[in-house]
Design a protein around this motif. Structure first.
Motif, PDB file in Angstrom:
ATOM      1  N   THR A 276       0.950  -1.111   0.018  1.00 24.08           N
ATOM      2  CA  THR A 276       0.015   0.067  -0.035  1.00 24.08           C
ATOM      3  C   THR A 276       0.909   1.324   0.044  1.00 24.08           C
ATOM      4  N   GLY A 277       1.900   1.129   0.778  1.00 24.58           N
ATOM      5  CA  GLY A 277       2.790   2.301   0.821  1.00 24.58           C
ATOM      6  C   GLY A 277       3.381   2.569  -0.693  1.00 24.58           C
ATOM      7  N   ALA A 278       3.727   1.714  -1.270  1.00 26.77           N
ATOM      8  CA  ALA A 278       4.449   1.636  -2.652  1.00 26.77           C
ATOM      9  C   ALA A 278       3.577   2.225  -3.750  1.00 26.77           C
ATOM     10  N   CYS A 279       2.242   1.639  -3.639  1.00 23.71           N
ATOM     11  CA  CYS A 279       1.255   1.686  -4.639  1.00 23.71           C
ATOM     12  C   CYS A 279       0.475   2.798  -4.691  1.00 23.71           C
ATOM     13  N   LEU A 280       0.098   2.858  -3.177  1.00 22.18           N
ATOM     14  CA  LEU A 280      -1.369   3.697  -2.834  1.00 22.18           C
ATOM     15  C   LEU A 280      -0.817   4.710  -1.907  1.00 22.18           C
ATOM     16  N   GLY A 281       0.321   5.482  -2.007  1.00 24.54           N
ATOM     17  CA  GLY A 281       0.900   6.253  -1.005  1.00 24.54           C
ATOM     18  C   GLY A 281       0.262   7.539  -0.964  1.00 24.54           C
ATOM     19  N   ALA A 282       1.257   8.595  -0.702  1.00 23.32           N
ATOM     20  CA  ALA A 282       0.532  10.119  -0.606  1.00 23.32           C
ATOM     21  C   ALA A 282       0.406  10.624  -1.985  1.00 23.32           C
ATOM     22  N   PRO A 283       1.073  10.254  -3.099  1.00 20.12           N
ATOM     23  CA  PRO A 283       0.479  10.716  -4.285  1.00 20.12           C
ATOM     24  C   PRO A 283      -0.753  10.341  -4.848  1.00 20.12           C
ATOM     25  N   PHE A 284      -1.316   9.153  -4.180  1.00 23.64           N
ATOM     26  CA  PHE A 284      -2.690   8.580  -4.577  1.00 23.64           C
ATOM     27  C   PHE A 284      -3.523   9.189  -3.699  1.00 23.64           C
ATOM     28  N   TRP A 285      -3.312   9.306  -2.418  1.00 20.25           N
ATOM     29  CA  TRP A 285      -4.536  10.142  -1.385  1.00 20.25           C
ATOM     30  C   TRP A 285      -3.880  10.395  -0.162  1.00 20.25           C
ATOM     31  N   LYS A 286      -4.183  11.516   0.110  1.00 25.04           N
ATOM     32  CA  LYS A 286      -3.715  12.063   1.440  1.00 25.04           C
ATOM     33  C   LYS A 286      -4.583  13.279   2.054  1.00 25.04           C
ATOM     34  N   MET A 287      -4.869  13.316   3.318  1.00 22.40           N
ATOM     35  CA  MET A 287      -5.676  14.192   4.065  1.00 22.40           C
ATOM     36  C   MET A 287      -4.706  15.025   4.942  1.00 22.40           C
ATOM     37  N   ASP A 288      -4.780  16.280   4.936  1.00 24.34           N
ATOM     38  CA  ASP A 288      -4.120  17.013   5.620  1.00 24.34           C
ATOM     39  C   ASP A 288      -4.503  17.272   6.972  1.00 24.34           C
ATOM     40  N   LEU A 289      -3.821  16.736   8.131  1.00 30.54           N
ATOM     41  CA  LEU A 289      -4.151  16.974   9.481  1.00 30.54           C
ATOM     42  C   LEU A 289      -2.883  17.506  10.135  1.00 30.54           C
TER      43      LEU A 289
ATOM     44  N   PRO B  24       0.476  19.091  10.802  1.00 31.18           N
ATOM     45  CA  PRO B  24       1.909  18.828  10.163  1.00 31.18           C
ATOM     46  C   PRO B  24       2.289  17.370   9.434  1.00 31.18           C
ATOM     47  N   LEU B  25       1.307  16.416   9.946  1.00 31.37           N
ATOM     48  CA  LEU B  25       1.611  15.213   9.267  1.00 31.37           C
ATOM     49  C   LEU B  25       0.290  14.622   8.491  1.00 31.37           C
ATOM     50  N   PRO B  26       0.274  14.649   7.280  1.00 30.46           N
ATOM     51  CA  PRO B  26      -0.721  14.239   6.463  1.00 30.46           C
ATOM     52  C   PRO B  26      -1.268  12.736   6.714  1.00 30.46           C
ATOM     53  N   LEU B  27      -2.378  12.472   6.643  1.00 27.90           N
ATOM     54  CA  LEU B  27      -2.936  11.043   6.761  1.00 27.90           C
ATOM     55  C   LEU B  27      -3.159  10.326   5.490  1.00 27.90           C
ATOM     56  N   THR B  28      -2.356   9.043   5.213  1.00 29.48           N
ATOM     57  CA  THR B  28      -2.478   8.433   4.105  1.00 29.48           C
ATOM     58  C   THR B  28      -2.928   7.090   4.562  1.00 29.48           C
ATOM     59  N   LEU B  29      -2.946   6.480   3.294  1.00 34.79           N
ATOM     60  CA  LEU B  29      -3.517   4.908   3.515  1.00 34.79           C
ATOM     61  C   LEU B  29      -2.608   4.174   4.178  1.00 34.79           C
ATOM     62  N   ASP B  30      -1.302   4.153   4.029  1.00 32.62           N
ATOM     63  CA  ASP B  30      -0.245   3.156   4.484  1.00 32.62           C
ATOM     64  C   ASP B  30      -0.169   3.525   6.172  1.00 32.62           C
ATOM     65  N   ARG B  31      -0.421   4.789   6.335  1.00 26.99           N
ATOM     66  CA  ARG B  31      -0.436   5.164   7.738  1.00 26.99           C
ATOM     67  C   ARG B  31      -1.707   4.840   8.527  1.00 26.99           C
ATOM     68  N   LEU B  32      -2.586   4.680   7.720  1.00 24.60           N
ATOM     69  CA  LEU B  32      -3.900   4.191   8.461  1.00 24.60           C
ATOM     70  C   LEU B  32      -3.802   2.728   8.559  1.00 24.60           C
ATOM     71  N   LEU B  33      -3.287   1.907   7.860  1.00 23.29           N
ATOM     72  CA  LEU B  33      -2.947   0.580   7.922  1.00 23.29           C
ATOM     73  C   LEU B  33      -1.946   0.269   8.817  1.00 23.29           C
ATOM     74  N   LEU B  34      -0.949   1.079   9.258  1.00 25.54           N
ATOM     75  CA  LEU B  34       0.118   0.957  10.013  1.00 25.54           C
ATOM     76  C   LEU B  34      -0.665   1.046  11.625  1.00 25.54           C
ATOM     77  N   ILE B  35      -1.663   1.830  11.816  1.00 31.00           N
ATOM     78  CA  ILE B  35      -2.122   1.796  13.032  1.00 31.00           C
ATOM     79  C   ILE B  35      -3.139   0.350  13.203  1.00 31.00           C
ATOM     80  N   GLY B  36      -3.419  -0.018  12.183  1.00 33.49           N
ATOM     81  CA  GLY B  36      -4.378  -1.032  12.040  1.00 33.49           C
ATOM     82  C   GLY B  36      -3.554  -2.316  12.236  1.00 33.49           C
TER      83      GLY B  36
END
Length: 396
Positions: free
Chosen positions: A1-14, A16-28
């Motif tokens: 997910t980090g390689a294919c669907l990282g920040a260029p694919f989707w991110k939400m500015d929260l 100083p640290l944007p939220l991305t799919l791989d960071r969500l998955l890291l929490i999971g």
């Protein structure tokens, strides 16, 4: 997910640290690990030499960062704090979770087959990029020349040719190991898709990737084959490679990719400037360096050196292009020594596993795969600062 669907694919500015799919998955992933550990379904291993090297390295990098003060940009992408977390701490966290998992044949086979599928997707995507079939490329950000770097080369969803080539090479190795341990029909399918992998590696137009793939091939031949077959294969590969390199040296230095041939040649000469500046910085602070993440600003006074004809000013806007020299200038012999010790310890563990005759065939194969992976990684680290690509460090 980090390689294919990282920040260029989707991110939400929260903040100083944007939220991305791989960071969500890291929490999971951390939540899943905690639950599995409480249920007693993890498989803890004894702390080994490599773990001690890794722990010491992380401690030195963190201490070096803290002692040199927090930068004004704080969590901005590429900042020292971001690089420490994304380039070292998070990959180390993933490593720690993975080493608590049961290492069984079915688990390792699943890892191989997932990487094989990922590699096939990347190879096809790279070919579609190079042939201009943008309608078939997904995610769509790959087709946007304004997103990240290396537009014009095969760069994949990472939108970075080095990361793309690194992943394709590792996935190719995993696919080969998986196919080798399956039936004849699977091996034939692997041979059928092999040209796609080769074309994707060619189209990334990255010399370090080609070098890594060649070194991995030598490792597989040297350690995977036996007797006269190994000697003949090694001799043939070395002779063919030497003839091809010597006959096309100028083309290897300067060839057309996303820029002009002159720009490609300039990237080679810049490496000399990086090495010269790094050496001067090392002489001034050999033991502990200038502080983790401090190379971009610490190098500036050294660019005024007029004792060399190297184009020192050409590297002013750039971060370091060598992982080893970057650690040397920022953390000195202490940091670089720990990093080299970590790589050597992983290599030693893989070598022991490969040479253990009592081990199962799939386990010995994983040892050989790790040695080949390290062979792929070393040229990338020699010509690029890999900690700026977190998913590359995580794959290692």
């Amino acid at each position: 997910t980090g390689a294919c669907l990282g920040a260029p694919f989707w991110k939400m500015d929260l903040g100083p640290l944007p939220l991305t799919l791989d960071r969500l998955l890291l929490i999971g992933l951390l939540a899943a690990y905690t639950i599995q550990k409480r249920l007693g379904r993890t498989d803890p291993k004894p702390i080994g030499p490599a773990d001690r090297w890794l722990g010491a390295l992380l401690a030195v990098l963190t201490l070096s960062f803290l002692l040199t003060g927090f930068p004004p940009e704080k969590l901005a992408e590429g900042s020292p704090l971001w690089r420490l977390g994304a380039g070292y701490l998070i990959p180390a966290l993933l490593y720690w979770v993975a080493r608590q998992s049961p290492m069984e044949n079915r688990v390792v086979q699943r890892v191989w087959v997932v990487l094989a599928g990922l590699g096939l997707y990347l190879a096809v995507t790279g070919i579609l990029e190079k042939t201009g079939q943008w309608w078939a490329v997904w995610p769509r950000h790959i087709a946007d020349p304004k997103v990240e770097l290396h537009f014009g080369r095969a760069r994949g969803p990472m939108v970075h040719a080095v990361s793309f080539g690194f992943y394709v090479t590792i996935c190719l190795l995993a696919a080969g190991f998986w196919a080798w341990h399956r039936g004849r029909s699977v091996r034939l399918v692997f041979l059928a898709v092999l040209p796609a992998f080769g074309a994707a590696l060619l189209f990334c137009y990255t010399r370090s990737v080609w070098m890594g793939a060649a070194l991995a091939g030598l490792v597989l031949i040297g350690l995977g084959l036996q007797g006269r077959v190994r000697i003949v294969a090694l001799a043939a590969v070395v002779c063919i490679g030497a003839a091809a390199a010597l006959g096309n040296l100028d083309r290897l230095i300067a060839f057309q990719r996303e820029g002009s041939a002159a720009e490609t040649a300039q990237s080679v000469h810049m490496r000399g400037a990086f090495a010269y500046v790094s050496w001067k910085m090392f002489l001034d602070r050999p033991l502990v360096g200038f502080g983790f993440g401090r190379f971009p600003e610490a190098k500036l006074p050294y660019l005024a050196d007029r004792q060399t004809h190297l184009p020192l000013e050409s590297i002013r806007p750039y971060v370091h292009h060598n992982t080893f020299l970057s650690l040397l200038t920022e953390t000195g012999l202490v940091g670089l020594g720990l990093f080299l010790g970590l790589l050597a310890s992983w290599a030693q563990a893989a070598w022991r596993l490969l040479r253990t005759e009592q081990a199962a065939a799939w386990a010995r194969a994983q040892g050989l795969l790790q040695l080949a992976l390290l062979a792929v990684y070393l040229p990338q680290a020699l010509f690029h600062e890999m900690s700026y690509q977190p998913h590359d460090q995580a794959l290692l």
